[in-house]
Design an enzyme around this catalytic site. Sequence first.
Site, PDB file in Angstrom:
ATOM      1  N   LYS A 100       0.990  -1.170  -0.041  1.00 26.10           N
ATOM      2  CA  LYS A 100      -0.065   0.134  -0.050  1.00 26.10           C
ATOM      3  C   LYS A 100       0.790   1.253   0.015  1.00 26.10           C
ATOM      4  O   LYS A 100       1.707   1.262   0.970  1.00 26.10           O
ATOM      5  CB  LYS A 100      -0.817  -0.155   1.304  1.00 26.10           C
ATOM      6  CG  LYS A 100      -1.778   1.299   1.291  1.00 26.10           C
ATOM      7  CD  LYS A 100      -2.544   1.451   2.722  1.00 26.10           C
ATOM      8  CE  LYS A 100      -2.671   2.912   3.107  1.00 26.10           C
ATOM      9  NZ  LYS A 100      -3.709   2.605   4.289  1.00 26.10           N
ATOM     10  N   GLY A 188     -11.016   7.165   7.245  1.00 26.12           N
ATOM     11  CA  GLY A 188     -12.129   7.948   7.584  1.00 26.12           C
ATOM     12  C   GLY A 188     -13.663   7.219   7.779  1.00 26.12           C
ATOM     13  O   GLY A 188     -14.240   7.870   8.463  1.00 26.12           O
ATOM     14  N   THR A 210      -8.882   2.548  12.126  1.00 28.39           N
ATOM     15  CA  THR A 210      -9.300   2.948  13.496  1.00 28.39           C
ATOM     16  C   THR A 210     -10.433   2.591  13.906  1.00 28.39           C
ATOM     17  O   THR A 210     -10.610   2.482  15.130  1.00 28.39           O
ATOM     18  CB  THR A 210      -9.071   4.641  13.161  1.00 28.39           C
ATOM     19  OG1 THR A 210      -7.877   4.837  12.683  1.00 28.39           O
ATOM     20  CG2 THR A 210      -9.452   5.387  14.292  1.00 28.39           C
TER      21      THR A 210
END
Lengths: 259, 66
Positions: A100, A188, A210
């Site tokens: 990535k 996000g 997250t």
Amino acid sequence: MQDMNDIFEIGGERLNSRLFTGTGKYGDDAMIPDVCAASGSEVITVALRRVDFQAATGNVTDHIPKTMRLLPNTSGARTADEAVRIARLARAMGCGNWIKIEVIADNNHLLPDGYATINATETLAAEGFVVLPYVNADLYVARDLVSAGAAAVMPLGAPIGTNRGLQTKEMIRILIEEIDLPIIVDAGLGRPSHACEAMEMGADAVLVNTAIATAADPVTMGRAFGEAVLAGRRGFLAGPGAQRLRADASSPLTGFLEG
Amino acid sequence: MRVIINGKPEEVAMGVTLLELIETRQLHPSRVVAELNREIVPGDRFANTILSEGDRLELLQFVGGG
């Protein structure tokens, strides 16, 4: 966790789950195997850092099930050259050739540098890497990534770690429409509903770290994201009905009782 | 002799191999990746890579990340 005839392939590899997860921010890395199992995820990200000889910490790879496909990131890279260097080191670890690309020179917003990402992608794709670049949801950057040999495009939904959902929704919609590579919404997504919404729009997969790792109960949140991704994917495949501005009765407007 | 490991000057024994250094630091050789003077050293060359005075060595490992 996927319908049998709904094939998702990246870099020649068939995946059963369209949820990618991460290994950052866990209160206890020992939870990672349970999160993997509960979420159904088969792809998991890691970062590469200097060994800290002072801190006697455990190794994160001890907690990653052997069946998971590792997706190392190039976090910490501020230029294309640094990303290429980190990618080569990650591959030397012997855990495959997926990478990535993350090139970030802005410490306030952690937004990715599209130009540097394109350059790094071109170099690494030519070296045989399966390159998954993390970028802003920008059509021109995405097109250049296709030309550069990327295996997917990973647009951000909102800045990293914000849990604010699909703030870039309209731009991601354009990428889904225009780019002939898997679109994996990364960063996000803070709630299962955000992931579901991305999948309903036609995103090919999502990457969530997250939101799962910092939940009060990461294992249950992992399961919820797995279910949301599956539901969203099915909703997309089912072909949602048209939206209307005015009401349109679902029940017949004839044959009412009369007083 | 003095070598730079992860940016810090360190004293190591003359003629020490990369594998010996990794093992004396309680690291598992398959869990680290090494870059010596900006060149990646493949894991199967740890045992016959001998460090020299002034070498710059980077030892990295996977950590949690997104």
